[in-house]
Write a protein that holds these residues in place. Structure first.
Motif, PDB file in Angstrom:
ATOM      1  N   SER A 494       0.852  -1.193   0.000  1.00 56.66           N
ATOM      2  CA  SER A 494       0.000   0.000   0.000  1.00 56.66           C
ATOM      3  C   SER A 494       0.885   1.240   0.000  1.00 56.66           C
ATOM      4  O   SER A 494       1.936   1.264   0.644  1.00 56.66           O
ATOM      5  CB  SER A 494      -0.945   0.011   1.205  1.00 56.66           C
ATOM      6  OG  SER A 494      -0.220   0.094   2.411  1.00 56.66           O
ATOM      7  N   ASN A 495       0.474   2.253  -0.747  1.00 55.96           N
ATOM      8  CA  ASN A 495       1.210   3.513  -0.845  1.00 55.96           C
ATOM      9  C   ASN A 495       0.222   4.670  -0.863  1.00 55.96           C
ATOM     10  O   ASN A 495      -0.841   4.577  -1.485  1.00 55.96           O
ATOM     11  CB  ASN A 495       2.045   3.570  -2.121  1.00 55.96           C
ATOM     12  CG  ASN A 495       3.019   2.417  -2.252  1.00 55.96           C
ATOM     13  OD1 ASN A 495       2.679   1.372  -2.779  1.00 55.96           O
ATOM     14  ND2 ASN A 495       4.223   2.601  -1.768  1.00 55.96           N
ATOM     15  N   VAL A 496       0.604   5.744  -0.190  1.00 52.78           N
ATOM     16  CA  VAL A 496      -0.224   6.945  -0.156  1.00 52.78           C
ATOM     17  C   VAL A 496       0.655   8.148  -0.454  1.00 52.78           C
ATOM     18  O   VAL A 496       1.759   8.278   0.089  1.00 52.78           O
ATOM     19  CB  VAL A 496      -0.900   7.127   1.221  1.00 52.78           C
ATOM     20  CG1 VAL A 496      -1.702   8.421   1.240  1.00 52.78           C
ATOM     21  CG2 VAL A 496      -1.789   5.937   1.551  1.00 52.78           C
ATOM     22  N   ARG A 497       0.194   9.011  -1.343  1.00 51.07           N
ATOM     23  CA  ARG A 497       0.864  10.292  -1.619  1.00 51.07           C
ATOM     24  C   ARG A 497      -0.139  11.418  -1.442  1.00 51.07           C
ATOM     25  O   ARG A 497      -1.265  11.348  -1.945  1.00 51.07           O
ATOM     26  CB  ARG A 497       1.420  10.328  -3.041  1.00 51.07           C
ATOM     27  CG  ARG A 497       1.989  11.713  -3.440  1.00 51.07           C
ATOM     28  CD  ARG A 497       2.395  11.776  -4.900  1.00 51.07           C
ATOM     29  NE  ARG A 497       1.306  11.487  -5.818  1.00 51.07           N
ATOM     30  CZ  ARG A 497       0.424  12.390  -6.237  1.00 51.07           C
ATOM     31  NH1 ARG A 497       0.473  13.643  -5.800  1.00 51.07           N
ATOM     32  NH2 ARG A 497      -0.529  12.031  -7.089  1.00 51.07           N
ATOM     33  N   TRP A 498       0.290  12.460  -0.741  1.00 47.64           N
ATOM     34  CA  TRP A 498      -0.530  13.661  -0.586  1.00 47.64           C
ATOM     35  C   TRP A 498       0.340  14.861  -0.899  1.00 47.64           C
ATOM     36  O   TRP A 498       1.403  15.047  -0.314  1.00 47.64           O
ATOM     37  CB  TRP A 498      -1.089  13.764   0.832  1.00 47.64           C
ATOM     38  CG  TRP A 498      -1.877  15.029   1.054  1.00 47.64           C
ATOM     39  CD1 TRP A 498      -2.762  15.620   0.210  1.00 47.64           C
ATOM     40  CD2 TRP A 498      -1.838  15.858   2.223  1.00 47.64           C
ATOM     41  NE1 TRP A 498      -3.287  16.760   0.765  1.00 47.64           N
ATOM     42  CE2 TRP A 498      -2.739  16.935   2.006  1.00 47.64           C
ATOM     43  CE3 TRP A 498      -1.148  15.805   3.436  1.00 47.64           C
ATOM     44  CZ2 TRP A 498      -2.955  17.935   2.944  1.00 47.64           C
ATOM     45  CZ3 TRP A 498      -1.363  16.797   4.377  1.00 47.64           C
ATOM     46  CH2 TRP A 498      -2.265  17.849   4.130  1.00 47.64           C
ATOM     47  N   SER A 499      -0.126  15.648  -1.867  1.00 48.10           N
ATOM     48  CA  SER A 499       0.591  16.868  -2.255  1.00 48.10           C
ATOM     49  C   SER A 499      -0.286  18.063  -1.900  1.00 48.10           C
ATOM     50  O   SER A 499      -1.101  18.518  -2.716  1.00 48.10           O
ATOM     51  CB  SER A 499       0.903  16.851  -3.758  1.00 48.10           C
ATOM     52  OG  SER A 499       1.707  15.746  -4.096  1.00 48.10           O
ATOM     53  N   PRO A 500      -0.164  18.591  -0.675  1.00 41.87           N
ATOM     54  CA  PRO A 500      -1.010  19.717  -0.275  1.00 41.87           C
ATOM     55  C   PRO A 500      -0.723  20.990  -1.054  1.00 41.87           C
ATOM     56  O   PRO A 500      -1.544  21.898  -1.088  1.00 41.87           O
ATOM     57  CB  PRO A 500      -0.673  19.896   1.213  1.00 41.87           C
ATOM     58  CG  PRO A 500       0.671  19.280   1.382  1.00 41.87           C
ATOM     59  CD  PRO A 500       0.745  18.167   0.407  1.00 41.87           C
TER      60      PRO A 500
END
Length: 773
Positions: A494-500
């Motif tokens: 599982s991978n999560v990316r967040w670019s605020p």
């Protein structure tokens, strides 16, 4: 097996439907053409820039004056993408009509961060580095040139969390460590295919010239959910060069080691494409000739003789606007020898480790997709054969000749389905199957060794990635059945990316992995220790090793005027269960062979922080630095000594040859358009080294904390323009300026060849020339 047959049937049915639909959609000559130029934000026309028609196999490059032409495009709305190293990607969407010529010009903005560069290793699909759900580092041709690297081992130190380590003071075998884990924990891919077998991993990276390599993509942390076994520490994906335009280059680099030892490298590369860019081929070849080097004057080498030849090609044929066939082949012949008595046959020398490799490998790949790019199929097969004639002997042993045969075959397919909206975000669903076969026969009959091993791994994977510019959420898993393991292995990911914001990327990942109970590269290397030979055995009772890896990172970008900066902070934690360890189990009656056995320990934990910083002013300078702080420890103290000697150390939990800190520096300075300079170096902190010594007929087992080393290098290059598109470059420099080298090398016939640490080569003065057209 029924599951794999079912999946393969689905693949073939989808392939037939897509092929029928695509071929129906292909039209004859449309005479819909586009022409124009590509310039930089400084107004300079840019030569040899790649232009692609998005969603098709069509493309071209600008000529020496920065102009281009695309012919016979499919009528309708088309998006043209323009990309080049050092520039941000540019796109324009236009409406193309038959029998019409349009002029479309492009402006590229300088960019040292390469966020728009395309990568394939993060998800097994093409994506931008910026939107990848996991950090992907790239070693490109620019890094190869700035560090004056001739082969892959010379350049891989210049990536965060990576370290090339010399394992033998006789034959010079190396291993690539990722995040502190040994080389056997990392999966090496060639064009995304796992044809690097255990035998290929012994010397493989040093045998690959940079002239055949477009770039190297590196993923740190577990990758078994996508790439199968041995991807616990990370994945190194070697992408070979594609033909983009008609060009030829000849390169020579001559290295002079301290004392006058020569290392001469000559490469010839050529790229040829048809006028309509429907077919192309990239040819590469390299010759390497290096003498041995004796650092301490005892008559025994620390750096081996190497004579090698490498030739190969990569070519493509566009079967339609939406399908393409790619082929790759390479042949490597390498002779290497370490020890003494180089003018004599190896069995007449006091110590000789001699290997003669003949390697032939290649692959085929067929890509097909629909015009809307929502359905994509990738079918592939690769194979490699290695024949190794070798001698590992001491004290003129005539029975130490051996032969190794190794065959690897890989085949599989992948289907990707794109969704404009799946639940809450656009998504890509990827499924695939992969079969890997390896047959190894390693025989040293005079030493009583006859290892036969056949491995078969049938695997399937499924993943879905939801993503847009701000978010990316990926879940997936792989199921592998290894013939040396009783049960199938399920490896989730599982991978999560967040670019605020546009300049911030926050990522977290989890993955599990495994290593099968089989022979690995270290087991296929025999080394001289104290006048005897050291051999590793793999018992039938060895259990699989399992891992769990988590990582989190923050990737920050900021521009101060034209100065571009980047800071990456990444934390990693890997837990190993039933970890593989080595235990000494005895020796033969004559005392000439020492036997080690690979066993299962209780476990180990590797954790730490990777730091990477970049700063650059496009066209002026580019500086990149990386530093790793880590801890690598077994759950229980490791007593590796044998019963026939004296243990002169206190067993401890620290993993050997795993420094707690290490780093690198690479930088390039453009002094004038024709004159460039680079400064580069690596730092290796103190680590635990194991040492076997014989004193007064008594064997002592010892451990030592090594000193730290800083290996600094510099290069300058000047380019002469001999004509339109014809350049001649001269370069010179020094590697390991400080001559940082191990000061307590073992002497004589009783040397422990495994007791080596620090830089693999002494101070080197190099000179080079390159002509390209």
């Amino acid at each position: 097996m029924k599951l794999y047959i079912t999946i393969l049937t689905v693949f073939l049915s989808q392939f037939i439907l897509l092929a029928d639909g695509v071929n129906t959609a292909i039209k004859p000559t449309t005479d819909a053409n586009i022409t124009g130029h590509v310039v930089s934000n400084t107004g300079e026309h840019l030569p040899y820039i790649t232009l692609l028609v998005k969603g098709t196999t069509l493309g071209t490059t600008t000529d020496a004056t920065g102009h281009y032409m695309l012919k016979d495009l499919p009528p309708g709305e088309q998006t043209i993408e323009v990309s080049a190293i050092g520039y941000k990607k540019a796109m324009q969407t236009i409406f193309v009509k038959p029998n019409t010529l349009l002029e479309v010009n492009f402006l590229l903005v300088e960019d040292n961060q390469q966020l728009d560069e395309l990568v394939v290793s993060a998800t097994r699909n093409v994506t931008t580095k910026k939107e990848a759900p996991i950090i992907v580092n790239i070693a490109s041709a620019k890094l190869f040139e700035s560090t004056a690297s001739c082969n892959l081992t010379e350049v891989m130190n210049f990536q965060p969390g990576l370290r090339i380590e010399n394992n033998c003071g006789n034959c010079g075998t190396t291993q690539l460590r990722i995040n502190g884990l040994e080389g056997q924990y990392s999966q090496i891919l060639l064009d995304s295919r796992p044809i690097f077998s255990s035998l290929a991993g012994v010397y493989g990276l040093e045998q690959l010239p940079v002239g055949m390599i477009e770039r190297v993509e590196v993923i740190r942390g577990g990758g078994s959910a996508l790439f199968g076994a041995s991807a616990i520490g990370g994945v190194v994906n070697i992408i070979t060069k594609e033909p983009l335009r008609n060009s030829v280059s000849i390169t020579n680099t001559t290295n002079v080691l301290r004392g006058g030892t020569l290392d001469i490298n000559t490469a010839l590369n050529g790229s040829f494409v048809s006028d309509d860019y429907k077919a192309g081929i990239y040819l590469f070849g390299m010759l390497k000739d290096r003498d041995s080097y004796d650092r301490n004057g005892d008559g025994f080498s620390e750096v081996p003789v190497i004579n090698s030849e490498t030739v190969g090609f990569r070519g493509y044929y566009r079967t339609s606007n939406y399908s393409r066939l790619t082929a790759e082949y390479h042949h490597i012949h390498e002779f290497r020898r370490g020890g003494n008595g180089f003018a004599m046959p190896p069995h007449q020398a006091d110590i000789a480790e001699q290997l003669n490799h003949k390697i032939d490998g290649g692959g085929l790949r067929y890509n097909i997709f629909t015009p809307d790019y929502k359905h994509r199929i990738d079918l592939f097969t690769s194979a490699q054969q290695i024949r190794r004639d070798s001698y590992f002997g001491v004290e003129q042993n005539q029975d130490a000749y051996g032969q190794t045969d190794d065959r690897t075959f890989v085949a599989g397919g992948q289907y990707t389905l794109g969704f404009d909206q799946l639940l809450f975000l656009p998504a890509e669903l990827t499924s695939g199957i992969e079969y890997t076969y390896n047959k190894l026969h390693d025989r040293f009959l005079g030493l009583g060794r006859n290892l036969e091993q056949t491995t078969r791994v049938a695997g399937g994977y499924l993943q879905n990635e939801w993503k847009n510019e701000q978010f990316s959420f990926l879940i997936g898993a792989r199921l592998d059945k290894h013939n040396l393991m009783d049960r199938a292995v399920f490896s989730p990911r599982s991978n999560v990316r967040w670019s605020p914001g546009e300049n911030i990327g926050l990522r977290m990942s989890y993955s599990s992995g495994y290593r099968a109970p089989q022979a690995y590269d270290e087991d296929l290397h025999i080394e001289a220790v104290g006048g005897a030979l050291s051999m590793i055995e793999v018992p039938a009772s060895l259990k699989p090793e399992y891992s769990h890896s988590i990582s989190a990172s923050a990737d920050l970008y900021h521009t101060f005027g034209r100065v571009q900066t980047n800071l990456l902070v990444e934390g990693f934690h890997t837990r190993l269960n039933d970890v593989f360890q080595l235990s000494r189990i005895g020796e033969n009656p004559e005392g000439t062979i020492i036997y080690w056995e690979r066993t299962n320990g209780t476990g180990a934990t590797v954790q730490g922080i990777n730091l990477e910083a970049k700063i650059g002013l496009p066209g002026v300078f580019d500086i990149q630095m990386g530093y790793t702080l880590q801890s690598s420890r077994y759950d229980e103290a490791d007593d590796w000594s044998g019963a026939n000697g004296v243990r002169d150390f206190i067993p401890q939990r620290t993993m050997p040859r795993a420094p707690n800190q290490y780093g690198y520096l690479s930088s390039t300075f453009t002094l004038t358009p024709a004159f460039t300079a680079s400064l580069f170096g690596t730092y290796t902190g103190s680590m635990l080294a194991r040492h076997t010594q014989e004193e007064n007929a008594v064997i002592y087992y010892r451990e030592k904390e090594t000193p730290a080393f800083f290996d600094l290098g510099a290069k300058v290059a000047y380019t002469l323009q001999l004509g339109a598109g014809v350049n001649l470059e001269f370069n010179t420099g020094v590697k390991n300026i400080l001559d940082a080298y191990q000061h307590d090398l073992d002497y004589g016939i009783n040397k422990d060849a495994s007791y080596v640490y620090g830089p693999a080569l002494p101070r080197i003065v190099f000179m080079g020339a390159k002509i390209s057209m």
